[in-house]
Design a protein around this motif. Sequence first.
Motif, PDB file in Angstrom:
ATOM      1  N   ARG A  50     -34.493  16.953  21.036  1.00  0.00           N
ATOM      2  CA  ARG A  50     -33.755  17.346  22.300  1.00  0.00           C
ATOM      3  C   ARG A  50     -32.793  16.042  22.618  1.00  0.00           C
ATOM      4  O   ARG A  50     -33.554  15.048  22.529  1.00  0.00           O
ATOM      5  N   VAL A  51     -31.332  16.162  22.695  1.00  0.00           N
ATOM      6  CA  VAL A  51     -30.743  15.062  22.759  1.00  0.00           C
ATOM      7  C   VAL A  51     -30.097  15.240  24.094  1.00  0.00           C
ATOM      8  O   VAL A  51     -29.430  16.231  24.392  1.00  0.00           O
ATOM      9  N   ALA A  52     -30.107  13.850  24.688  1.00  0.00           N
ATOM     10  CA  ALA A  52     -29.541  13.967  25.969  1.00  0.00           C
ATOM     11  C   ALA A  52     -28.042  14.048  25.904  1.00  0.00           C
ATOM     12  O   ALA A  52     -27.159  13.842  25.055  1.00  0.00           O
ATOM     13  N   PRO A  53     -27.433  14.418  27.104  1.00  0.00           N
ATOM     14  CA  PRO A  53     -25.930  14.611  27.186  1.00  0.00           C
ATOM     15  C   PRO A  53     -25.287  13.243  26.664  1.00  0.00           C
ATOM     16  O   PRO A  53     -25.529  12.104  26.879  1.00  0.00           O
ATOM     17  N   GLY A  54     -24.242  13.325  25.745  1.00  0.00           N
ATOM     18  CA  GLY A  54     -23.466  12.437  25.366  1.00  0.00           C
ATOM     19  C   GLY A  54     -24.246  11.453  23.958  1.00  0.00           C
ATOM     20  O   GLY A  54     -23.594  10.840  23.400  1.00  0.00           O
ATOM     21  N   GLY A  55     -25.354  11.752  24.008  1.00  0.00           N
ATOM     22  CA  GLY A  55     -26.116  11.005  22.874  1.00  0.00           C
ATOM     23  C   GLY A  55     -26.097  11.779  21.558  1.00  0.00           C
ATOM     24  O   GLY A  55     -25.685  12.711  21.376  1.00  0.00           O
ATOM     25  N   GLY A  56     -26.606  11.220  20.479  1.00  0.00           N
ATOM     26  CA  GLY A  56     -26.610  11.582  19.057  1.00  0.00           C
ATOM     27  C   GLY A  56     -26.977  10.600  18.036  1.00  0.00           C
ATOM     28  O   GLY A  56     -27.262   9.443  18.223  1.00  0.00           O
ATOM     29  N   PHE A  57     -26.775  11.040  17.013  1.00  0.00           N
ATOM     30  CA  PHE A  57     -27.181  10.238  15.619  1.00  0.00           C
ATOM     31  C   PHE A  57     -25.835   9.727  15.025  1.00  0.00           C
ATOM     32  O   PHE A  57     -25.056  10.586  14.684  1.00  0.00           O
ATOM     33  N   GLY A  74     -27.666  24.565  24.096  1.00  0.00           N
ATOM     34  CA  GLY A  74     -26.628  23.633  24.102  1.00  0.00           C
ATOM     35  C   GLY A  74     -25.868  23.734  22.874  1.00  0.00           C
ATOM     36  O   GLY A  74     -25.576  24.663  22.060  1.00  0.00           O
ATOM     37  N   ALA A  75     -25.253  22.637  22.531  1.00  0.00           N
ATOM     38  CA  ALA A  75     -24.119  22.420  21.458  1.00  0.00           C
ATOM     39  C   ALA A  75     -24.310  21.079  20.585  1.00  0.00           C
ATOM     40  O   ALA A  75     -24.256  19.924  21.404  1.00  0.00           O
ATOM     41  N   LEU A  76     -24.315  21.224  19.255  1.00  0.00           N
ATOM     42  CA  LEU A  76     -24.543  19.943  18.389  1.00  0.00           C
ATOM     43  C   LEU A  76     -23.108  19.696  17.708  1.00  0.00           C
ATOM     44  O   LEU A  76     -22.536  20.727  17.001  1.00  0.00           O
ATOM     45  N   GLU A  77     -22.369  18.679  17.769  1.00  0.00           N
ATOM     46  CA  GLU A  77     -21.069  18.201  17.100  1.00  0.00           C
ATOM     47  C   GLU A  77     -21.763  17.661  15.744  1.00  0.00           C
ATOM     48  O   GLU A  77     -22.579  16.576  16.053  1.00  0.00           O
ATOM     49  N   ASN A 108     -24.825  15.168  20.722  1.00  0.00           N
ATOM     50  CA  ASN A 108     -24.566  16.247  21.731  1.00  0.00           C
ATOM     51  C   ASN A 108     -23.219  16.527  22.133  1.00  0.00           C
ATOM     52  O   ASN A 108     -22.422  15.452  22.524  1.00  0.00           O
ATOM     53  N   ALA A 109     -22.578  17.573  21.994  1.00  0.00           N
ATOM     54  CA  ALA A 109     -20.999  17.881  22.392  1.00  0.00           C
ATOM     55  C   ALA A 109     -20.667  17.912  23.768  1.00  0.00           C
ATOM     56  O   ALA A 109     -19.882  17.897  24.025  1.00  0.00           O
ATOM     57  N   SER A 110     -22.045  17.996  24.676  1.00  0.00           N
ATOM     58  CA  SER A 110     -21.689  17.946  26.025  1.00  0.00           C
ATOM     59  C   SER A 110     -21.834  16.696  26.736  1.00  0.00           C
ATOM     60  O   SER A 110     -22.930  16.030  26.251  1.00  0.00           O
ATOM     61  N   VAL A 115     -28.917  19.108  24.462  1.00  0.00           N
ATOM     62  CA  VAL A 115     -28.777  20.002  23.153  1.00  0.00           C
ATOM     63  C   VAL A 115     -30.247  19.994  22.487  1.00  0.00           C
ATOM     64  O   VAL A 115     -31.100  18.952  22.543  1.00  0.00           O
ATOM     65  N   HIS A 116     -30.833  21.196  22.271  1.00  0.00           N
ATOM     66  CA  HIS A 116     -32.267  21.472  21.630  1.00  0.00           C
ATOM     67  C   HIS A 116     -31.866  22.233  20.444  1.00  0.00           C
ATOM     68  O   HIS A 116     -31.638  23.126  20.183  1.00  0.00           O
TER      69      HIS A 116
END
Length: 242
Positions: A50-57, A74-77, A108-110, A115-116
């Motif tokens: 589960r990735v917080a808004p605006g977060g990511g790898f 959610g949506a994953l970019e 997270n695209a949002s 995003v989960h």
Amino acid sequence: MTQQMTLRRADERGTAEHGWLSSRHSFSFASYYDPRHMGFSDLRVINDDRVAPGGGFGTHPHRDMEIFSYVLGGALEHRDTLHNGSVIRPGDVQLMSAGTGVAHSEYNASQRDPVHFLQIWIVPARTGLAPRYQQRHVSEAEKRGTLRLVLSPDGAGDSLKIQQDARVYAGLFDADEQASLQLSAERYAYVHLARGQLRVNGQRLKAGDGLALRKVQRLDIDQGKGAEVLVFDLRPEALPGG
């Protein structure tokens, strides 16, 4: 031939909390190590992220691994060094064959909603293959009350082609919906319940639970309550700890 079933409850999984990321590891991964859970056959990783808004790898490399992403909400970019860029949403199935090497990022695209998603690694049959990327959408109707083939070694049924003798099925189950899956003798199977409740071969599962089955020739799935499930049909040869 005696069937063996091993239940792995959701709350027994490894955990990682990084603020922007909350992750649950079905098998040993990164700083989580458990020699009893190193993988199952060629299935090496199931991370429930589960990735917080605006977060990511950020951009990071992989090689010689089949990496399967399955978005639950959610949506994953995704962007990679093969020049692929996409936003993956529920129902999309993405497979990246890392082969000789590829780097990618996942965000997270949002900026508003979490995003989960599940990230799954399967060991390929051969190393040193050319990297490649595949993606397709599998509608809810295609998965409703059945096990829809989404990954296979030969691309059967419009599934994505994986570089291993493995098949992955996805299904949605509620109320009296039920399905069965016939497997070849001596095969292994792994069931991961992404959400809801479900019964598999008489064993009741809740969200996040995993069920490892050895020498099983048939899976019977029923009594779903908001259930979304992934089923892995795997070779009998096990990794250490599998």
